[in-house]
Design a protein around this motif. Structure first.
Motif, PDB file in Angstrom:
ATOM      1  N   TYR A 187       0.825  -1.191   0.000  1.00 44.11           N
ATOM      2  CA  TYR A 187       0.000   0.000   0.000  1.00 44.11           C
ATOM      3  C   TYR A 187       0.857   1.238   0.000  1.00 44.11           C
ATOM      4  O   TYR A 187       2.015   1.199   0.410  1.00 44.11           O
ATOM      5  N   PRO A 188       0.284   2.319  -0.463  1.00 42.13           N
ATOM      6  CA  PRO A 188       1.038   3.578  -0.471  1.00 42.13           C
ATOM      7  C   PRO A 188       1.572   3.876   0.920  1.00 42.13           C
ATOM      8  O   PRO A 188       0.831   3.813   1.910  1.00 42.13           O
ATOM      9  N   ARG A 189       2.856   4.193   0.999  1.00 44.48           N
ATOM     10  CA  ARG A 189       3.447   4.448   2.301  1.00 44.48           C
ATOM     11  C   ARG A 189       3.372   5.916   2.690  1.00 44.48           C
ATOM     12  O   ARG A 189       3.569   6.274   3.824  1.00 44.48           O
ATOM     13  N   THR A 190       3.136   6.763   1.732  1.00 45.23           N
ATOM     14  CA  THR A 190       3.003   8.182   2.057  1.00 45.23           C
ATOM     15  C   THR A 190       1.690   8.665   1.497  1.00 45.23           C
ATOM     16  O   THR A 190       1.125   8.073   0.577  1.00 45.23           O
ATOM     17  N   ARG A 191       1.220   9.771   2.047  1.00 49.41           N
ATOM     18  CA  ARG A 191      -0.019  10.346   1.589  1.00 49.41           C
ATOM     19  C   ARG A 191       0.084  10.726   0.120  1.00 49.41           C
ATOM     20  O   ARG A 191      -0.864  10.530  -0.649  1.00 49.41           O
ATOM     21  N   GLN A 192       1.263  11.195  -0.271  1.00 52.75           N
ATOM     22  CA  GLN A 192       1.466  11.611  -1.647  1.00 52.75           C
ATOM     23  C   GLN A 192       1.287  10.439  -2.626  1.00 52.75           C
ATOM     24  O   GLN A 192       0.598  10.552  -3.625  1.00 52.75           O
ATOM     25  N   GLU A 193       1.926   9.330  -2.286  1.00 50.97           N
ATOM     26  CA  GLU A 193       1.808   8.173  -3.156  1.00 50.97           C
ATOM     27  C   GLU A 193       0.355   7.732  -3.261  1.00 50.97           C
ATOM     28  O   GLU A 193      -0.123   7.387  -4.337  1.00 50.97           O
ATOM     29  N   TYR A 194      -0.320   7.801  -2.106  1.00 54.72           N
ATOM     30  CA  TYR A 194      -1.711   7.404  -2.088  1.00 54.72           C
ATOM     31  C   TYR A 194      -2.507   8.256  -3.047  1.00 54.72           C
ATOM     32  O   TYR A 194      -3.271   7.770  -3.880  1.00 54.72           O
ATOM     33  N   LEU A 195      -2.264   9.586  -2.971  1.00 56.08           N
ATOM     34  CA  LEU A 195      -2.997  10.502  -3.834  1.00 56.08           C
ATOM     35  C   LEU A 195      -2.696  10.243  -5.297  1.00 56.08           C
ATOM     36  O   LEU A 195      -3.580  10.276  -6.143  1.00 56.08           O
ATOM     37  N   SER A 196      -1.429   9.970  -5.589  1.00 53.28           N
ATOM     38  CA  SER A 196      -1.059   9.777  -6.986  1.00 53.28           C
ATOM     39  C   SER A 196      -1.768   8.552  -7.558  1.00 53.28           C
ATOM     40  O   SER A 196      -2.063   8.487  -8.737  1.00 53.28           O
ATOM     41  N   GLN A 197      -2.015   7.567  -6.695  1.00 52.01           N
ATOM     42  CA  GLN A 197      -2.715   6.386  -7.186  1.00 52.01           C
ATOM     43  C   GLN A 197      -4.214   6.644  -7.330  1.00 52.01           C
ATOM     44  O   GLN A 197      -4.896   5.976  -8.103  1.00 52.01           O
ATOM     45  N   GLN A 198      -4.696   7.627  -6.592  1.00 57.48           N
ATOM     46  CA  GLN A 198      -6.118   7.913  -6.601  1.00 57.48           C
ATOM     47  C   GLN A 198      -6.521   8.843  -7.734  1.00 57.48           C
ATOM     48  O   GLN A 198      -7.697   9.048  -7.962  1.00 57.48           O
ATOM     49  N   GLN A 199      -5.496   9.439  -8.402  1.00 59.53           N
ATOM     50  CA  GLN A 199      -5.795  10.526  -9.318  1.00 59.53           C
ATOM     51  C   GLN A 199      -6.839  10.205 -10.382  1.00 59.53           C
ATOM     52  O   GLN A 199      -7.679  11.039 -10.684  1.00 59.53           O
ATOM     53  N   ASP A 200      -6.769   9.019 -10.965  1.00 56.42           N
ATOM     54  CA  ASP A 200      -7.794   8.708 -11.973  1.00 56.42           C
ATOM     55  C   ASP A 200      -8.616   7.514 -11.518  1.00 56.42           C
ATOM     56  O   ASP A 200      -8.395   6.384 -11.934  1.00 56.42           O
ATOM     57  N   PRO A 201      -9.555   7.761 -10.630  1.00 58.79           N
ATOM     58  CA  PRO A 201     -10.341   6.646 -10.104  1.00 58.79           C
ATOM     59  C   PRO A 201     -11.311   6.108 -11.145  1.00 58.79           C
ATOM     60  O   PRO A 201     -11.677   4.947 -11.107  1.00 58.79           O
ATOM     61  N   ALA A 202     -11.714   6.961 -12.091  1.00 61.74           N
ATOM     62  CA  ALA A 202     -12.698   6.529 -13.090  1.00 61.74           C
ATOM     63  C   ALA A 202     -12.089   5.471 -14.006  1.00 61.74           C
ATOM     64  O   ALA A 202     -12.535   4.321 -14.046  1.00 61.74           O
ATOM     65  N   ASP A 203     -10.995   5.856 -14.731  1.00 64.67           N
ATOM     66  CA  ASP A 203     -10.371   4.851 -15.594  1.00 64.67           C
ATOM     67  C   ASP A 203      -9.058   4.433 -14.960  1.00 64.67           C
ATOM     68  O   ASP A 203      -8.213   5.253 -14.606  1.00 64.67           O
ATOM     69  N   ASN A 204      -8.929   3.146 -14.771  1.00 71.94           N
ATOM     70  CA  ASN A 204      -7.727   2.646 -14.137  1.00 71.94           C
ATOM     71  C   ASN A 204      -6.668   2.238 -15.145  1.00 71.94           C
ATOM     72  O   ASN A 204      -5.666   1.666 -14.793  1.00 71.94           O
ATOM     73  N   ARG A 205      -6.874   2.590 -16.403  1.00 69.56           N
ATOM     74  CA  ARG A 205      -5.885   2.247 -17.422  1.00 69.56           C
ATOM     75  C   ARG A 205      -4.628   3.089 -17.247  1.00 69.56           C
ATOM     76  O   ARG A 205      -4.684   4.273 -16.892  1.00 69.56           O
ATOM     77  N   VAL A 206      -3.498   2.459 -17.474  1.00 72.58           N
ATOM     78  CA  VAL A 206      -2.224   3.180 -17.383  1.00 72.58           C
ATOM     79  C   VAL A 206      -1.960   3.819 -18.738  1.00 72.58           C
ATOM     80  O   VAL A 206      -2.128   3.178 -19.771  1.00 72.58           O
ATOM     81  N   LYS A 207      -1.543   5.082 -18.715  1.00 77.96           N
ATOM     82  CA  LYS A 207      -1.249   5.747 -19.981  1.00 77.96           C
ATOM     83  C   LYS A 207       0.148   5.357 -20.439  1.00 77.96           C
ATOM     84  O   LYS A 207       1.131   5.540 -19.731  1.00 77.96           O
ATOM     85  N   ILE A 208       0.229   4.769 -21.607  1.00 76.07           N
ATOM     86  CA  ILE A 208       1.495   4.208 -22.094  1.00 76.07           C
ATOM     87  C   ILE A 208       2.389   5.264 -22.725  1.00 76.07           C
ATOM     88  O   ILE A 208       3.591   5.268 -22.531  1.00 76.07           O
ATOM     89  N   TRP A 209       1.791   6.199 -23.461  1.00 78.73           N
ATOM     90  CA  TRP A 209       2.610   7.159 -24.195  1.00 78.73           C
ATOM     91  C   TRP A 209       3.560   7.971 -23.288  1.00 78.73           C
ATOM     92  O   TRP A 209       4.750   8.122 -23.607  1.00 78.73           O
ATOM     93  N   PRO A 210       3.068   8.476 -22.131  1.00 77.90           N
ATOM     94  CA  PRO A 210       3.994   9.230 -21.270  1.00 77.90           C
ATOM     95  C   PRO A 210       5.196   8.403 -20.825  1.00 77.90           C
ATOM     96  O   PRO A 210       6.296   8.936 -20.657  1.00 77.90           O
ATOM     97  N   ILE A 211       5.013   7.082 -20.660  1.00 74.44           N
ATOM     98  CA  ILE A 211       6.149   6.254 -20.252  1.00 74.44           C
ATOM     99  C   ILE A 211       7.163   6.180 -21.391  1.00 74.44           C
ATOM    100  O   ILE A 211       8.375   6.310 -21.177  1.00 74.44           O
ATOM    101  N   ILE A 212       6.669   5.987 -22.612  1.00 72.97           N
ATOM    102  CA  ILE A 212       7.569   5.935 -23.769  1.00 72.97           C
ATOM    103  C   ILE A 212       8.300   7.267 -23.911  1.00 72.97           C
ATOM    104  O   ILE A 212       9.520   7.324 -24.067  1.00 72.97           O
ATOM    105  N   GLU A 213       7.535   8.349 -23.781  1.00 73.38           N
ATOM    106  CA  GLU A 213       8.108   9.676 -23.914  1.00 73.38           C
ATOM    107  C   GLU A 213       9.207   9.887 -22.880  1.00 73.38           C
ATOM    108  O   GLU A 213      10.294  10.394 -23.189  1.00 73.38           O
ATOM    109  N   GLU A 214       8.946   9.470 -21.642  1.00 68.02           N
ATOM    110  CA  GLU A 214       9.943   9.684 -20.598  1.00 68.02           C
ATOM    111  C   GLU A 214      11.191   8.860 -20.861  1.00 68.02           C
ATOM    112  O   GLU A 214      12.298   9.319 -20.608  1.00 68.02           O
TER     113      GLU A 214
END
Lengths: 370, 370, 370
Positions: A187-214
């Motif tokens: 589980y998220p160990r910090t409040r920040q991590e928790y929030l980052s996981q909560q950001q898109d509660p509607a669609d839980n799909r991971v966005k692939i393009w930003p990973i490629i871009e990074e």
């Protein structure tokens, strides 16, 4: 028997290569407590120059060659990059005391490619006078990016499934308030991590393009793709022959020394995680390399891909990323423990890939080819 | 007369060497207030590359040569290293306003070897086409380590004798409370230093092995011994010829420039200590070099040690350590004043050794040899 | 028509040069958000090596050539350096929203010379096999110093006139207390600046020698003049051929990359100042270069100055200083806004000079010459 003795002889001979010598030398002087330090800025520029050179070589080669020849090896590189992550997901992750996200991140790092390991392989192939396609270095991103993308996607799918399962079981409770789940470490160990996981509660799909871009923006791939583009679209032969090419071996020798010292100093980090990481880091480079070697042989027999090229493919599969991988994974899988994946890769995986796998695969190619 | 004119002509000719030119140029632009700065990290990597190259040369040479040839020169190197410290102990230390521990530490630094000075000598010998044994650079540690060890041992014996004498005279008083000893400066100036001297009150013997170990771990000797080992046990010829050897002169020229600027900027530190340090720093390089030159001539006439090798031996005796020496001495003789020994060595000793002693000993060898 | 098509063809061909390729590549990867970083210390040593090499080339050339040949080109360099400042004073400064001191400082920076731009021009001339006088690089200080001196003198004369006019109009008030002058921005913004302007109220003359001295002490000119002196007075051919010359193109390629990335990152600074700076930065390199090209042609027809030399003169006129200029101006004209002159020079002027003016003037020379 003859095959094995050929393999062994070649292996021993290659330990005398200066490239491996500097790596082992670095480990030894670090073990003896040497105060030798190669400044960070020097390592940065060396990595830049090595990868620019590999990119330039590839770019010049691609300009003068048949692009079709690259298709099958590039495809196999993608396949291996993806496969390596799933291997970690279904072997390392199942071992006792190993957290699943850590295992997936480790798989991603072992699937990603180390420019220095590849540079060492190219140098050793030249020392052994084994020909390989000049564009072979350009296979790097075809394995590197799919591995990192797959790892981040698989980790996020796993974390989302976990979260949903938990929510179904304890629907009224807020996960952050829960304190007694079976595997609470994930589980998220910090409040920040928790929030980052909560950001898109509607669609839980991971966005692939930003990973490629990074991945593409990282310093290692940037330098290599820049070299590739310059090799393709400009006439860099003069600067290549007067600068990047002659400096290559020497700069690599300094980097090998640094990697040896670094490997020794990271050994300690492995003590913080399950000892299974050590077992995985020793075996995985061979397993991944053998899979790639096998696929490469298919390309060798069907498309005329050179045996030197097969070795390159096997070595980039053996290698684990040391520069671009860690920051991408840290951003993409924030809940994974960097001590696990960086320790496994830098302290064990890389020395094994350079010091054992490169001589092994070169020996294998020589035993098969001649 | 003919001998002297030959010597003088050669001396003047060598001032046109780029190696000395960059040294003198560095002093001039520093004197003119130039804002030119060579980054610290660049100096670090240059020193690493120079010493690795000297080590590699030595290692490759030793592999291909008769080890017995090295015995006498190496023995003479040890003798000179030890002797230099005792010279300082019984000359510099006796001069007015010179503290005994400072004099011993200065002797240690002048006995120890400067890799850059040696590199300059090797380059000038090549420019003058005077042959020397390729393993001559490997004499470095044989003089460096004995000098540092001797200095630290002699300083500690002196400090212990002093302390015991004081304790016998004033048995009831705590030394730290005493305020009117004739030479009170030699007492610990901080509580920490005092404690460090008190640590082993039972046995006052100085432990020699840790000093040797620390010398070997220093960045300069680490790089050189690594190169030596790689030259001995691997086949580094490819990387040596493509990288370390061609870059040598150019990197040395940058380092000479830095040393010239550094020498100028350290001149001020000498004002803080007795002016006798300046006299010592000008004369000592010649005296030490002449002793080594004389011993080298014995090896020349008995064992066939080359005249170029005799020059190398004389120059490493003339040189004073700039990298490994200071930190080792600071740890080993904490009560000595770094302004004294570093100022004397960097501001005067090194420029004298490079700019005057190298041309002098090369001229001497040429006048003797032919 | 034939002349124009020749010019255009040559222009396009040169964009394939690796030197320009790395510049454009740097801009592109910066625009794409690459995280590639070349350490500051590496840039410093590259600039040192490039300018030392240009100085050495010039020094060796001057030793072997007729100094009289340099007189006219050097005189023209001085003329152009001074003229460029006055052009900015009477064009850029008259444009709306442009502060006069900012315009003068910008003129000074565009009159001063960029070592990297000159290095790129020399490399491209060699790639195109156009001969030029080896001492042409030594024209650098003849344009650089007069431009900076003129800018600082003109700015101070302007500020003094302004102050006196204000004092005549409001004789009883202290200028520092005044709050409603038409162009109050040009007044000292801090107490310190105010005091520095007040320091010599008796004589308002600007001291020229300290400005020249400061220019000469800057790292760029220091390195170049050191190289020049070593080329003149020592025999640096060995270190030149083994180190400075072969490394030149490669180091330049890295620096071009850095300048491309830097140009992109500085674009934003231009938004803070009047948009006329962009117009000026695009046009000025061509205007200044054409003036110098015309003067160079006079030397070509009267004194036999080579067409390659004419291109060098034109390019150093096109270039704007990136290293030595900004700190000198900041000290000499403290009330000028660095965002204006550094932004204009780094973000627009330098890429235009390297990427457009060098190919343009080479093309022009080829169209005229052949």
């Amino acid at each position: 028997m003859d095959f094995l003795s050929l393999l062994l002889m070649d292996f021993v001979k290659q330990l005398q290569s200066p490239t491996l010598g500097f790596l082992i030398g670095g480990m030894i002087i670090a073990a003896l407590g040497s105060e030798l330090v190669i400044p960070e800025s020097i390592c940065t520029i060396i990595v830049f120059m090595l990868l620019t050179k590999i990119g330039l070589t590839g770019g010049i080669a691609i300009r003068n060659s048949n692009l079709m020849d690259m298709v099958l090896p590039a495809l196999f590189a993608i396949v291996v990059g993806v496969l390596v992550v799933f291997i970690a997901r279904y072997t390392l992750a199942k071992l006792p005391k190993v957290r699943t996200v850590d295992a997936i991140a480790t798989g991603g790092l072992f699937g990603a490619v180390s420019g220095s390991t590849m540079a060492a392989a190219l140098t050793l192939l030249e020392e052994e006078k084994i020909p390989y396609e000049a564009w072979a270095g350009a296979l790097y991103p075809f394995m590197d990016i799919p591995a990192l993308v797959t790892a981040i996607v698989v980790a996020n799918i796993y974390l989302n499934q976990k979260k949903r399962r938990v929510e179904n079981e304890y629907p009224s409770k807020q996960p952050v308030a829960a304190g007694d789940y079976p595997d609470q470490q994930e589980y998220p160990r910090t409040r920040q991590e928790y929030l980052s996981q909560q950001q898109d509660p509607a669609d839980n799909r991971v966005k692939i393009w930003p990973i490629i871009e990074e991945s593409l923006r990282g310093p290692a791939l940037s330098a290599m793709l820049l070299g590739l583009a310059l090799g393709l679209f400009t006439q860099p032969e003069s600067v290549y022959k007067s600068f990047y090419d002659p400096a290559f071996r020497g700069l690599l020798s300094i980097l090998m020394l640094v990697m040896g010292m670094e490997a020794w100093s990271r050994i300690g980090e492995l003590r913080k995680v399950a000892q299974w990481y050590v077992v995985y880091s020793v075996l995985a480079p061979f397993v991944h390399g053998l899979i790639a070697f096998g696929l490469g042989l298919i390309a060798h027999y069907t498309m005329g891909f050179s045996l030197g090229g097969v070795v390159v493919l096997a070595v980039i599969a053996s290698s684990s990323s040391d520069i671009s991988g860690p920051p991408t994974l840290r951003a993409g899988i924030p809940s994974a423990n960097p001590s696990a994946y960086i320790g496994a890769s830098t302290a064990v995986g890389t020395p094994v890939a350079i010091g054992l796998c490169i001589p092994f695969f070169i020996g294998l190619a020589q035993a098969i080819g001649g």
